[in-house]
Scaffold this motif. Sequence first.
Motif, short mmCIF file in Angstrom:
data_model
loop_
_atom_site.label_atom_id
_atom_site.label_comp_id
_atom_site.label_asym_id
_atom_site.label_seq_id
_atom_site.Cartn_x
_atom_site.Cartn_y
_atom_site.Cartn_z
N ASP A 49 0.84 -1.19 0.00
CA ASP A 49 0.00 0.00 0.00
C ASP A 49 0.88 1.24 0.00
O ASP A 49 2.10 1.14 0.02
N GLY A 50 0.25 2.40 -0.05
CA GLY A 50 1.00 3.64 -0.12
C GLY A 50 1.15 4.09 -1.56
O GLY A 50 0.61 3.49 -2.49
N SER A 87 3.96 13.56 -6.31
CA SER A 87 4.05 13.16 -7.71
C SER A 87 4.69 11.78 -7.78
O SER A 87 5.59 11.47 -7.01
N VAL A 88 4.21 10.95 -8.72
CA VAL A 88 4.79 9.63 -8.94
C VAL A 88 5.06 9.45 -10.42
O VAL A 88 4.42 10.07 -11.27
N GLU A 89 6.02 8.57 -10.70
CA GLU A 89 6.25 8.14 -12.08
C GLU A 89 5.69 6.74 -12.20
O GLU A 89 5.93 5.88 -11.34
N GLU A 118 -4.56 7.78 -2.54
CA GLU A 118 -3.36 8.25 -1.84
C GLU A 118 -3.28 9.78 -1.89
O GLU A 118 -3.97 10.41 -2.67
N ASP A 119 -2.40 10.34 -1.08
CA ASP A 119 -2.16 11.79 -1.08
C ASP A 119 -1.22 12.13 -2.23
O ASP A 119 -0.05 12.46 -2.02
N LEU A 120 -1.74 12.03 -3.44
CA LEU A 120 -0.96 12.29 -4.65
C LEU A 120 -1.68 13.31 -5.52
O LEU A 120 -2.90 13.38 -5.52
N PRO A 168 -3.62 14.06 -13.74
CA PRO A 168 -3.97 14.46 -12.37
C PRO A 168 -4.40 13.24 -11.56
O PRO A 168 -4.96 12.29 -12.08
N LEU A 169 -4.14 13.29 -10.26
CA LEU A 169 -4.59 12.27 -9.32
C LEU A 169 -5.23 12.95 -8.12
O LEU A 169 -4.85 14.08 -7.77
#
Length: 173
Positions: A49-50, A87-89, A118-120, A168-169
């Motif tokens: 998770d996360g 931000s994630v890739e 998630e907080d993204l 966007p997320l």
Amino acid sequence: MQVRPGVETDLEALTDLYNHYVRETAITFDTVTFLPEERRPWLLSHPKDGPYRLLVAQERDSDTCPGRLLGYATSSPFRAKPAYSTSVEVSVYCAPDAAGRGIGTLLYKALIEALEGEDLHRAYAGIAQPNEASVRLHERFGFRHVGTYEEVGRKFGRYWDVAWYERPLGPRT
């Protein structure tokens, strides 16, 4: 087929799949194949998770043998500095003989749904060019082209462009 979090027993199959892309394509800019032990830190950096996930698609198990790994999708830190933490890739890899079967779509659907909780704020994907199938997949999930790094990587004796896409997320601020 089932989608589930990647676990340590997947390490060899994940490494084999990734090494195919290292040896045969410019989809990844790694140039030397890995041993499973060398990929263990990568696997362990993606908990169940996360914001940093590893999801695998696997054929359903039969009574006599476990199902084969058909692909995987990940979300990883976009950059190391703290201000990038929302931000994630993302990336997706499918077994070469499983292309065109909807596995990438299934994996990204599950990954995006997990990341929405998630907080993204943004997901980014770098796509080595040309790769129309990957561009179509990302656009189908709402990614939009934001720029291209020209001739940013050298592999197989030539330079490759990387097109960058964002999506966007979570809540919009």
